[in-house]
Design a protein around this motif. Structure first.
Motif, PDB file in Angstrom:
ATOM      1  N   GLU A 103       0.835  -1.379  -0.084  1.00  0.00           N
ATOM      2  CA  GLU A 103       0.063  -0.008  -0.015  1.00  0.00           C
ATOM      3  C   GLU A 103       0.876   1.276  -0.191  1.00  0.00           C
ATOM      4  O   GLU A 103       0.479   2.278   0.406  1.00  0.00           O
ATOM      5  CB  GLU A 103      -1.078  -0.173   1.105  1.00  0.00           C
ATOM      6  N   THR A 104       2.004   1.209  -0.425  1.00  0.00           N
ATOM      7  CA  THR A 104       2.930   2.301  -0.366  1.00  0.00           C
ATOM      8  C   THR A 104       3.436   2.683  -1.885  1.00  0.00           C
ATOM      9  O   THR A 104       3.838   1.532  -2.531  1.00  0.00           O
ATOM     10  CB  THR A 104       4.134   2.145   0.691  1.00  0.00           C
ATOM     11  N   ALA A 105       3.785   3.581  -2.260  1.00  0.00           N
ATOM     12  CA  ALA A 105       4.337   4.124  -3.368  1.00  0.00           C
ATOM     13  C   ALA A 105       5.201   5.212  -3.082  1.00  0.00           C
ATOM     14  O   ALA A 105       4.979   6.039  -2.302  1.00  0.00           O
ATOM     15  CB  ALA A 105       3.373   4.667  -4.481  1.00  0.00           C
ATOM     16  N   LEU A 106       6.463   5.228  -3.784  1.00  0.00           N
ATOM     17  CA  LEU A 106       7.319   6.270  -3.695  1.00  0.00           C
ATOM     18  C   LEU A 106       7.800   6.976  -4.922  1.00  0.00           C
ATOM     19  O   LEU A 106       7.997   6.166  -6.052  1.00  0.00           O
ATOM     20  CB  LEU A 106       8.779   5.784  -2.920  1.00  0.00           C
ATOM     21  N   LEU A 107       7.691   8.206  -4.882  1.00  0.00           N
ATOM     22  CA  LEU A 107       8.336   9.102  -6.334  1.00  0.00           C
ATOM     23  C   LEU A 107       9.489   9.903  -5.977  1.00  0.00           C
ATOM     24  O   LEU A 107       9.333  10.560  -4.924  1.00  0.00           O
ATOM     25  CB  LEU A 107       7.022   9.896  -6.797  1.00  0.00           C
ATOM     26  N   ALA A 108      10.401   9.518  -6.605  1.00  0.00           N
ATOM     27  CA  ALA A 108      11.585  10.452  -6.493  1.00  0.00           C
ATOM     28  C   ALA A 108      11.984  11.326  -7.436  1.00  0.00           C
ATOM     29  O   ALA A 108      11.907  10.892  -8.874  1.00  0.00           O
ATOM     30  CB  ALA A 108      12.845   9.706  -6.006  1.00  0.00           C
ATOM     31  N   LEU A 109      12.173  12.749  -7.191  1.00  0.00           N
ATOM     32  CA  LEU A 109      12.503  13.539  -8.397  1.00  0.00           C
ATOM     33  C   LEU A 109      13.907  14.289  -8.070  1.00  0.00           C
ATOM     34  O   LEU A 109      14.118  14.459  -6.742  1.00  0.00           O
ATOM     35  CB  LEU A 109      11.357  14.770  -8.287  1.00  0.00           C
ATOM     36  N   ALA A 110      14.732  14.394  -9.148  1.00  0.00           N
ATOM     37  CA  ALA A 110      16.017  14.830  -8.711  1.00  0.00           C
ATOM     38  C   ALA A 110      16.546  15.504  -9.909  1.00  0.00           C
ATOM     39  O   ALA A 110      15.722  15.489 -11.185  1.00  0.00           O
ATOM     40  CB  ALA A 110      16.945  13.737  -8.408  1.00  0.00           C
ATOM     41  N   ALA A 111      17.668  16.279  -9.955  1.00  0.00           N
ATOM     42  CA  ALA A 111      18.275  16.979 -11.039  1.00  0.00           C
ATOM     43  C   ALA A 111      19.129  16.353 -11.677  1.00  0.00           C
ATOM     44  O   ALA A 111      19.616  16.406 -12.789  1.00  0.00           O
ATOM     45  CB  ALA A 111      18.778  18.192 -10.564  1.00  0.00           C
ATOM     46  N   ARG A 112      19.486  15.002 -11.400  1.00  0.00           N
ATOM     47  CA  ARG A 112      20.199  13.964 -12.209  1.00  0.00           C
ATOM     48  C   ARG A 112      19.676  12.608 -12.031  1.00  0.00           C
ATOM     49  O   ARG A 112      18.663  12.350 -11.091  1.00  0.00           O
ATOM     50  CB  ARG A 112      21.945  14.004 -11.334  1.00  0.00           C
ATOM     51  N   PRO A 113      20.224  11.759 -12.756  1.00  0.00           N
ATOM     52  CA  PRO A 113      19.268  10.336 -12.819  1.00  0.00           C
ATOM     53  C   PRO A 113      19.247   9.753 -11.330  1.00  0.00           C
ATOM     54  O   PRO A 113      20.071   9.700 -10.619  1.00  0.00           O
ATOM     55  CB  PRO A 113      20.176   9.516 -13.744  1.00  0.00           C
ATOM     56  N   VAL A 114      18.037   9.433 -11.204  1.00  0.00           N
ATOM     57  CA  VAL A 114      17.505   9.112  -9.749  1.00  0.00           C
ATOM     58  C   VAL A 114      16.758   7.505  -9.825  1.00  0.00           C
ATOM     59  O   VAL A 114      16.073   7.350 -11.108  1.00  0.00           O
ATOM     60  CB  VAL A 114      16.672   9.802  -9.051  1.00  0.00           C
ATOM     61  N   GLY A 115      16.960   6.611  -8.910  1.00  0.00           N
ATOM     62  CA  GLY A 115      16.164   5.270  -8.938  1.00  0.00           C
ATOM     63  C   GLY A 115      15.727   5.343  -7.503  1.00  0.00           C
ATOM     64  O   GLY A 115      16.564   5.790  -6.377  1.00  0.00           O
ATOM     65  N   VAL A 116      14.369   4.778  -7.268  1.00  0.00           N
ATOM     66  CA  VAL A 116      14.055   4.708  -5.904  1.00  0.00           C
ATOM     67  C   VAL A 116      13.268   3.187  -5.900  1.00  0.00           C
ATOM     68  O   VAL A 116      12.914   2.733  -7.044  1.00  0.00           O
ATOM     69  CB  VAL A 116      12.630   5.785  -5.537  1.00  0.00           C
ATOM     70  N   ASP A 117      13.406   2.613  -4.713  1.00  0.00           N
ATOM     71  CA  ASP A 117      12.745   1.210  -4.573  1.00  0.00           C
ATOM     72  C   ASP A 117      12.068   1.147  -3.069  1.00  0.00           C
ATOM     73  O   ASP A 117      12.728   1.627  -2.461  1.00  0.00           O
ATOM     74  CB  ASP A 117      13.699  -0.046  -5.058  1.00  0.00           C
ATOM     75  N   VAL A 118      10.692   0.372  -3.006  1.00  0.00           N
ATOM     76  CA  VAL A 118      10.288   0.307  -2.043  1.00  0.00           C
ATOM     77  C   VAL A 118       9.830  -1.215  -2.098  1.00  0.00           C
ATOM     78  O   VAL A 118       9.315  -1.599  -3.103  1.00  0.00           O
ATOM     79  CB  VAL A 118       9.135   1.286  -1.694  1.00  0.00           C
ATOM     80  N   GLU A 119       9.927  -2.022  -0.926  1.00  0.00           N
ATOM     81  CA  GLU A 119       9.707  -3.395  -0.873  1.00  0.00           C
ATOM     82  C   GLU A 119       8.875  -3.836   0.366  1.00  0.00           C
ATOM     83  O   GLU A 119       9.552  -3.263   1.527  1.00  0.00           O
ATOM     84  CB  GLU A 119      10.897  -4.240  -0.926  1.00  0.00           C
ATOM     85  N   LEU A 120       8.035  -4.244   0.189  1.00  0.00           N
ATOM     86  CA  LEU A 120       7.159  -4.914   1.634  1.00  0.00           C
ATOM     87  C   LEU A 120       7.723  -6.452   1.699  1.00  0.00           C
ATOM     88  O   LEU A 120       7.860  -7.133   0.851  1.00  0.00           O
ATOM     89  CB  LEU A 120       5.806  -5.090   1.332  1.00  0.00           C
TER      90      LEU A 120
END
Length: 253
Positions: A99-116
């Motif tokens: 039930e969780t989502a993460l959105l990452a914004l940045a000025a250089r290439p970015v990756g985000v991950d969430v795991e239950l």
């Protein structure tokens, strides 16, 4: 449509959820490809989570770029990493689990991950198959929480580079602190990356990575599909980011 309703803007009254458990106007923001992917979700709640996360992504990106959310167009890299067409100075990454989502914004290439964390996973077997020896030993000693944390770090690095997950299993991420510069010793994704662990509710692990080893700060926001007053949860106050660089981590509810 000429634009998106901001969170809490219901045009004079709270709009009821549709039969799939989310306000229908959110799905109207998606393009045809996104709607097709949403309709393909067969597991309970999968369509709802997909629509909310992807609509929220469009709303947040649209606000940053001064564009209507339903007018955004996305391009994709060789392995599917999305980018907003014509917005070279803004990079983003989306991840959702449970039930969780993460959105990452940045000025250089970015990756985000969430795991239950999943109790049904044989983490020792998976670590033995995919992880370097040092990380196998860490998982053997720490069990599922350690495995999930290492996995999110690896996937965040892979997503920042726009690669395939299998290309990043050898990235060494067993550092003891919540933040570190990571350098791959070999493999198709050499890095480097700066990786930061994200504090999340129990059962979840999350990490964000930017390409390059320069430090950055994380500014956290919450996005709500309904007004916080109606949900019983107050919006988190903004955390001001400081130089040299910041990444915005939007937690979607």
């Amino acid at each position: 449509m000429n634009g998106a309703r901001r969170p809490g803007d219901r045009g004079g009254g709270a709009a009821p959820d549709g039969p799939d458990g989310y306000p229908p106007h959110l799905e109207e923001l998606l393009d045809e490809q996104e709607r097709a992917r949403a309709r393909a979700g067969r597991l309970p709640g999968l369509r709802r989570r997909f629509v909310i996360a992807h609509a929220a992504t469009r709303i947040v990106l649209g606000e940053r770029l001064g564009l209507p959310p339903d007018g955004l167009r996305f391009t994709r890299g060789p392995w599917g990493k999305p980018a907003v067409a014509g917005a070279d100075g803004l990079h983003f990454s989306l991840s959702h689990s449970g039930e969780t989502a993460l959105l990452a914004l940045a000025a250089r290439p970015v990756g985000v991950d969430v795991e239950l964390a999943r109790p049904d996973l044989d983490v020792d077997r998976l670590a033995g198959r995919f992880f370097p020896p040092e990380e196998r030993a860490a998982v053997a000693a720490g069990g599922q929480p350690v495995f999930t944390r290492l996995w999110t770090r690896k996937e965040a690095c892979v997503k920042a580079s726009g690669g395939r997950l299998t290309q990043g299993m050898g990235i060494p991420v067993a550092h003891p602190g919540r933040e570190a510069a990571v350098y791959a010793r070999s493999g198709p994704l050499p890095g480097p990356w700066r990786v930061v662990d994200l504090p999340l509710p129990g059962g979840y692990a999350g990490s964000v990575a930017l390409t390059g080893d320069g430090p950055f700060n994380v500014s956290r926001r919450m996005w709500y599909q309904i007004p916080p007053g109606e949900s019983g949860v107050d919006t988190l106050p903004p955390v001001l980011a400081s130089s040299p660089e910041s990444v915005l981590d939007e937690a979607v509810k």
